[in-house]
Every structure is written in C-alpha cells, then in structure tokens.
Design a protein around this motif. Structure first.
Motif, PDB file in Angstrom:
ATOM      1  N   UNK A 260       1.000 -11.640  14.442  1.00  0.00           N
ATOM      2  CA  UNK A 260       2.070 -10.652  14.282  1.00  0.00           C
ATOM      3  C   UNK A 260       2.786 -10.555  15.642  1.00  0.00           C
ATOM      4  N   UNK A 261       4.105 -10.753  15.645  1.00  0.00           N
ATOM      5  CA  UNK A 261       4.840 -10.768  16.927  1.00  0.00           C
ATOM      6  C   UNK A 261       4.739  -9.399  17.604  1.00  0.00           C
ATOM      7  N   UNK A 262       4.990  -9.387  18.922  1.00  0.00           N
ATOM      8  CA  UNK A 262       4.895  -8.120  19.673  1.00  0.00           C
ATOM      9  C   UNK A 262       5.817  -7.064  19.092  1.00  0.00           C
ATOM     10  N   UNK A 263       7.062  -7.475  18.721  1.00  0.00           N
ATOM     11  CA  UNK A 263       8.008  -6.462  18.227  1.00  0.00           C
ATOM     12  C   UNK A 263       7.575  -5.952  16.853  1.00  0.00           C
ATOM     13  N   UNK A 264       7.067  -6.841  16.001  1.00  0.00           N
ATOM     14  CA  UNK A 264       6.580  -6.381  14.689  1.00  0.00           C
ATOM     15  C   UNK A 264       5.358  -5.472  14.863  1.00  0.00           C
TER      16      UNK A 264
END
Ligand SMILES: NC(=O)c1ccc[n+]([C@@H]2O[C@H](COP(=O)([O-])OP(=O)(O)OC[C@H]3O[C@@H](n4cnc5c(N)ncnc54)[C@H](OP(=O)(O)O)[C@@H]3O)[C@@H](O)[C@H]2O)c1
Length: 272
Positions: A260-264
């Motif tokens: 899961x990406x940092x922003x998500x």
C-alpha cells in the motif's frame, strides 16, 4: 517469504507465527476440524482458540489430522472471561490441555478484563480478580503447562495493574485493529512495554467500507477488500487473526504480496 512463515519474538524469547487462523464461531465439529487441518496444510502455523469458543477439542483433532508435528504449530487459547479466581483458572488450563490432547499450550490469554456477563458494569475494573488470574498463568508457566502468557482487550490501566503488582509483563495484548479503528495510544504503550499487539477484526466494516476510496484501492491493487484490510494491518507490523472455514478464503488471506503506497496508507490512517 509467505506471510505464514513470518514470526515475531515475544518478550520471553519464544517465537510466534504472525498469522493465525481464528476459530471464533467455529462450533460445528467437522467444519472446525477440517478448517484447522486445511489452514495448516496451506501453511498457517498458529491457531487461535478460546475456552469459550467450545472448540478446543476440534482444534486439537484438526492439528493431529494435519500430520504436522505438534512442535511446529503454535496454539493460543484464552481463559474464559467469566473465570476470575486462581483455582478456577488452573483447573480450566488442565481442561484446555485435556481437550486439545496436548501436554502444553504455547500461549494463554486472559480473554477480557471484565467477565462478558458484566461487560456493561462500569463500576468495577476487576483489578484484584485479574491479578489472581494472572498469578495462575504465571504459575502455569513455571510448571511447564504454558510457554507464554498475555491478555486480550486490556486497556492501559488494566495492564498497569498486572505489571505493577506482579512484575510480569504480558507477552501479547490482542485487540481490535482495522482501517478506521487504530488504538494508537494503546499500541504505543504496548510497544514501550515490549508487549506484542495482536490484531483481530482486521476487516473494516460499516461506514468505513462505504468510502469510495476503499473500492478505488481494491481496484488499483487488484485485491479483495479482505486482502486490503489484512495488508493494512500487516504493514503496521502487527500479527493478525483471520477466521475462515473456506479453503478459498484461507488461501486468499495469505496472499497479500503488494505494498500500500505511503499516500494511500496515510489516507487509510485518516479514516475514522
Ligand atoms: N480476543 C477476543 O476477544 C477476540 C474477539 C474476536 C475475535 N478474536 C479472534 O480473532 C479471530 C477473527 O475474528 P474476527 O472477528 O476478526 O472475524 P473475521 O476473521 O473477520 O471472520 C469473519 C468472517 O469473515 C469471513 N471471511 C474470512 N476471510 C474472508 C475473505 N477472504 N473474504 C470474505 N470473507 C472472509 C469468514 O467467513 P468464511 O468462513 O465463510 O470464510 C468469517 O466468518 C476469531 O476467530 C478469534 O480467533 C478474538
């Protein structure tokens, strides 16, 4: 490495597999035996049961039928939350071992600080009673019936009571953690004390699930909601519990090889 192979070292040096098959509401004999056996064959190495689930015998049979050595499986059970005195707890541990048909248990938890039947009673914290239960668990370690001990659904003051009065720090604290419900202060307190926080009810539900961004992420990462929720808790570094009697779900819940990406992740953290 599959998530079924990942382990965490508890504060007494014992290794615990980070993924567990939960067995709450598994009370049909054949279904439970089959689910436990299937999960072990898929690669799960921890099974979570409880005296109140009334399925310890079936868990023991499922482990036996899996053909995997007892020593390679980590079994957690929980003292019935209604039992709040020393003698009932030591007796109940003997019953658990007899039902499992094993001579030791890997991890025993106090299921809840308050008896379920008194859950709405806010007057008593059951401090003295939980201390008696805790002493029974400490003594059971000394005579080799249990390898590690911990608690479940304990708040900071419940933990302080045990730690300050017994001097023995629980190895784990099992609690609800999911998208929209992350008890950050308690997790931080656990970390400071060297207590491993274990997550159950990892799949978010209700209002949180209705946020369109959740579905956007499910599409983006090409996973199911269950996998997104598991991955979220896994990326927090927490061991987790997922119950299933379906081969498909048991397998699917181990397949979280995406990031899961940092922003998500930040977005998911912001949900309440
Ligand atoms: N310490 C405590 O007080 C406490 C409280 C609650 C739970 N727990 C532990 O945590 C475990 C998990 O409990 P939970 O409340 O978090 O339940 P859960 O794992 O969310 O399971 C709920 C239901 O989700 C379904 N499911 C599982 N994987 C799925 C998937 N990939 N896709 C769709 N549905 C899926 C299962 O049905 P199928 O069988 O059809 O797959 C199951 O009946 C319990 O079994 C127990 O061991 C501890």
């Amino acid at each position: 490495m599959s998530i079924t192979e990942e382990e965490v070292i508890l504060n007494n040096g014992i290794k615990m597999p980070k993924l567990a098959l939960g067995t709450w509401f598994m009370n049909q004999k054949d279904t439970t035996i089959s689910a436990v056996k299937t999960a072990i064959q898929v690669g799960y190495r921890q099974i979570d049961t409880a005296q109140s689930y009334d399925n310890e015998q079936e868990v023991g049979l499922g482990i036996k039928e899996s053909g995997i050595e007892r020593g390679d499986i980590f079994i957690t059970s929980k003292v019935d939350a209604e039992l709040k005195d020393y003698r009932s707890v030591t007796d109940s541990i003997d019953t658990t071992l007899s039902k499992l048909n094993h001579d030791y248990l890997d991890l025993m938890l106090i299921h809840n600080p308050t008896p379920w039947s008194k859950a709405l009673d806010v007057k008593s914290q059951y401090f003295d009673e939980n201390l008696a239960v805790w002493q029974a668990l400490i003594d059971s370690i000394k005579i080799g019936k249990i390898r590690a001990i911990g608690v479940s659904n304990f708040e900071k003051e419940d933990l302080d009571n045990l730690i300050n009065k017994s001097g023995v720090i629980p190895s784990v604290n099992q609690m609800v953690v999911n998208i929209g419900h992350v008890p950050n202060d308690l997790i931080k307190f656990d970390q400071e004390q060297g207590i491993v926080t274990e997550a159950y009810s990892v799949v978010t539900h209700g209002v949180t699930l209705k946020y369109p961004q959740i579905q956007t992420m499910v599409d983006k990462y090409q996973v199911t909601v269950s996998q997104l929720c598991i991955r979220y808790v896994w990326q927090m570094g927490l061991p987790l519990w997922r119950k299933s009697t379906s081969l498909n779900h048991i397998k699917q819940n181990t397949m979280i090889d995406f990031q899961i990406s940092d922003s998500d992740f930040d977005y998911l953290n912001s949900l309440k």
